[in-house]
Write a protein that holds these residues in place. Structure first.
Motif, PDB file in Angstrom:
ATOM      1  N   ARG A   1       5.133  13.675  42.173  1.00  0.00           N
ATOM      2  CA  ARG A   1       4.578  12.544  41.752  1.00  0.00           C
ATOM      3  C   ARG A   1       5.627  11.970  40.353  1.00  0.00           C
ATOM      4  N   GLU A   2       6.413  12.998  39.932  1.00  0.00           N
ATOM      5  CA  GLU A   2       7.728  12.515  38.995  1.00  0.00           C
ATOM      6  C   GLU A   2       8.732  11.868  39.712  1.00  0.00           C
ATOM      7  N   ALA A   3       8.726  12.415  40.947  1.00  0.00           N
ATOM      8  CA  ALA A   3      10.097  11.703  41.876  1.00  0.00           C
ATOM      9  C   ALA A   3      10.116  10.282  41.978  1.00  0.00           C
ATOM     10  N   SER A   4       9.266   9.762  41.576  1.00  0.00           N
ATOM     11  CA  SER A   4       9.008   8.367  42.088  1.00  0.00           C
ATOM     12  C   SER A   4       9.746   7.339  40.520  1.00  0.00           C
ATOM     13  N   VAL A   5       9.927   8.250  39.639  1.00  0.00           N
ATOM     14  CA  VAL A   5      10.202   7.398  38.162  1.00  0.00           C
ATOM     15  C   VAL A   5      11.734   7.170  38.232  1.00  0.00           C
ATOM     16  N   SER A   6      11.970   5.729  38.206  1.00  0.00           N
ATOM     17  CA  SER A   6      13.266   5.179  38.327  1.00  0.00           C
ATOM     18  C   SER A   6      14.054   5.669  37.122  1.00  0.00           C
ATOM     19  N   VAL A   7      15.548   5.365  37.395  1.00  0.00           N
ATOM     20  CA  VAL A   7      16.431   5.764  36.369  1.00  0.00           C
ATOM     21  C   VAL A   7      16.197   4.712  35.165  1.00  0.00           C
ATOM     22  N   GLU A   8      16.127   3.451  35.577  1.00  0.00           N
ATOM     23  CA  GLU A   8      15.847   2.173  34.594  1.00  0.00           C
ATOM     24  C   GLU A   8      14.681   2.636  33.636  1.00  0.00           C
ATOM     25  N   SER A   9      13.465   2.890  34.088  1.00  0.00           N
ATOM     26  CA  SER A   9      12.336   3.038  33.377  1.00  0.00           C
ATOM     27  C   SER A   9      12.474   4.388  32.422  1.00  0.00           C
ATOM     28  N   SER A  10      13.204   5.334  32.927  1.00  0.00           N
ATOM     29  CA  SER A  10      13.085   6.554  32.305  1.00  0.00           C
ATOM     30  C   SER A  10      14.112   6.458  30.968  1.00  0.00           C
ATOM     31  N   ALA A  11      15.282   5.490  31.224  1.00  0.00           N
ATOM     32  CA  ALA A  11      16.174   5.377  30.164  1.00  0.00           C
ATOM     33  C   ALA A  11      15.614   4.732  28.881  1.00  0.00           C
ATOM     34  N   ALA A  12      14.559   3.717  29.314  1.00  0.00           N
ATOM     35  CA  ALA A  12      14.078   2.919  28.342  1.00  0.00           C
ATOM     36  C   ALA A  12      13.088   3.727  27.357  1.00  0.00           C
ATOM     37  N   ARG A  13      12.841   4.894  27.708  1.00  0.00           N
ATOM     38  CA  ARG A  13      11.658   5.921  26.983  1.00  0.00           C
ATOM     39  C   ARG A  13      12.418   6.456  25.917  1.00  0.00           C
ATOM     40  N   TYR A  14      13.850   6.783  25.945  1.00  0.00           N
ATOM     41  CA  TYR A  14      14.541   7.298  24.753  1.00  0.00           C
ATOM     42  C   TYR A  14      15.295   6.974  24.060  1.00  0.00           C
TER      43      TYR A  14
ATOM     44  N   VAL B   1      18.830   6.498  21.382  1.00  0.00           N
ATOM     45  CA  VAL B   1      20.205   7.028  21.551  1.00  0.00           C
ATOM     46  C   VAL B   1      20.646   7.595  20.052  1.00  0.00           C
ATOM     47  N   LEU B   2      21.014   9.164  20.055  1.00  0.00           N
ATOM     48  CA  LEU B   2      21.673   9.449  18.803  1.00  0.00           C
ATOM     49  C   LEU B   2      23.103   9.129  18.508  1.00  0.00           C
ATOM     50  N   SER B   3      23.255   8.452  17.443  1.00  0.00           N
ATOM     51  CA  SER B   3      24.687   7.869  17.123  1.00  0.00           C
ATOM     52  C   SER B   3      25.594   9.083  16.907  1.00  0.00           C
ATOM     53  N   GLY B   4      26.693   8.921  17.490  1.00  0.00           N
ATOM     54  CA  GLY B   4      27.796   9.809  17.155  1.00  0.00           C
ATOM     55  C   GLY B   4      27.788  11.035  18.294  1.00  0.00           C
ATOM     56  N   TRP B   5      26.750  11.036  19.243  1.00  0.00           N
ATOM     57  CA  TRP B   5      26.841  12.098  20.371  1.00  0.00           C
ATOM     58  C   TRP B   5      27.262  11.410  21.747  1.00  0.00           C
ATOM     59  N   GLU B   6      27.409  10.214  21.777  1.00  0.00           N
ATOM     60  CA  GLU B   6      27.587   9.690  22.917  1.00  0.00           C
ATOM     61  C   GLU B   6      29.022   9.928  23.568  1.00  0.00           C
ATOM     62  N   ASN B   7      28.838  10.745  25.062  1.00  0.00           N
ATOM     63  CA  ASN B   7      30.223  11.079  25.548  1.00  0.00           C
ATOM     64  C   ASN B   7      30.888  12.237  24.812  1.00  0.00           C
TER      65      ASN B   7
ATOM     66  N   THR C   1      26.353  12.737  27.515  1.00  0.00           N
ATOM     67  CA  THR C   1      26.945  11.552  28.097  1.00  0.00           C
ATOM     68  C   THR C   1      26.551  10.184  27.438  1.00  0.00           C
ATOM     69  N   SER C   2      25.283   9.986  27.293  1.00  0.00           N
ATOM     70  CA  SER C   2      24.372   8.725  26.804  1.00  0.00           C
ATOM     71  C   SER C   2      24.149   8.954  25.346  1.00  0.00           C
ATOM     72  N   GLY C   3      23.862   9.993  24.901  1.00  0.00           N
ATOM     73  CA  GLY C   3      23.542  10.109  23.535  1.00  0.00           C
ATOM     74  C   GLY C   3      21.876  10.172  23.486  1.00  0.00           C
ATOM     75  N   GLU C   4      21.245  10.184  24.619  1.00  0.00           N
ATOM     76  CA  GLU C   4      19.692  10.053  24.855  1.00  0.00           C
ATOM     77  C   GLU C   4      19.008  11.284  24.187  1.00  0.00           C
ATOM     78  N   TYR C   5      18.114  11.069  23.358  1.00  0.00           N
ATOM     79  CA  TYR C   5      17.368  11.981  22.663  1.00  0.00           C
ATOM     80  C   TYR C   5      15.638  11.648  22.827  1.00  0.00           C
ATOM     81  N   GLN C   6      15.131  12.633  22.697  1.00  0.00           N
ATOM     82  CA  GLN C   6      13.653  12.464  22.288  1.00  0.00           C
ATOM     83  C   GLN C   6      13.091  13.667  21.413  1.00  0.00           C
ATOM     84  N   LYS C   7      12.186  13.572  20.708  1.00  0.00           N
ATOM     85  CA  LYS C   7      11.670  14.373  19.504  1.00  0.00           C
ATOM     86  C   LYS C   7      10.170  14.696  20.446  1.00  0.00           C
ATOM     87  N   ARG C   8      10.274  15.942  20.580  1.00  0.00           N
ATOM     88  CA  ARG C   8       8.783  16.297  21.284  1.00  0.00           C
ATOM     89  C   ARG C   8       8.536  17.924  20.858  1.00  0.00           C
TER      90      ARG C   8
END
Length: 126
Positions: free
Chosen positions: A34-47, A49-55, A91-98
Motif C-alpha cells: 500500500r505504501e508503494a503508491s506514495v509519490s515522491v512529491e507528496s512524501s517530500a511535502a510532509r517533512y 528541512v534542517l538547515s545546515g544539513w543539506e548535501n 542530501t536534502s536535509g529532510e527530517y521528521q520528529k517521531r
C-alpha cells in the motif's frame, strides 16, 4: 417451492462466505504494497528541512544503527549501519520528529540506498 427456497438460501450463504473471505484477504495485504503508491512529491511535502544539513556527508557513530524505510522505530529496517563503514550523505536535509528521535533522510554515496536514521547516530563531517 420448498426446494427452491432452500436452494436460494444455500446460494446466498455461499455468496456471503465468499465475500467475507475476499474482504479478509484484502485486509491482510502487506503494508509495504500500500505504501508503494506514495509519490515522491507528496512524501517530500510532509517533512521539514534542517538547515545546515543539506548535501552534507556524515558518519554513523554507533554499531548496528538501523537504516529504516520511513522515519520511526516502527518502520521496516532496511539495513544496519556500522561506525566507519560507508559514506552517507544527507542530501536534502529532510527530517521528521517521531518516537522521541529526529530522523534524517540519508543516501549512501556508494550503493545509492536511501533511508532514515536517527540524528543521534549521525555526525556531520566538516
Amino acid at each position: 417451492m420448498r426446494k427452491t427456497k432452500r436452494f436460494v438460501a444455500t446460494v446466498l450463504s455461499l455468496g456471503m462466505m465468499l465475500a467475507c473471505s475476499v474482504t479478509s484477504f484484502a485486509a491482510e495485504l502487506p503494508a509495504q504494497d500500500r505504501e508503494a503508491s506514495v509519490s515522491v512529491e507528496s512524501s517530500a511535502a510532509r517533512y521539514s528541512v534542517l538547515s545546515g544539513w543539506e548535501n552534507k556527508k556524515c558518519d554513523v557513530t554507533g554499531e548496528g544503527v538501523a537504516l529504516r524505510r520511513a522515519p520511526g522505530t516502527d518502520s521496516e529496517r532496511v539495513s544496519l549501519l556500522y561506525k566507519g563503514k560507508g559514506d552517507w550523505v544527507v542530501t536534502s536535509g529532510e527530517y521528521q520528529k517521531r518516537d522521541g528521535y529526529t530522523w534524517m533522510k540519508v543516501t549512501s554515496s556508494s550503493t545509492g540506498y536511501t533511508g532514515w536514521v536517527a540524528l543521534t547516530y549521525l555526525k556531520r563531517r566538516n
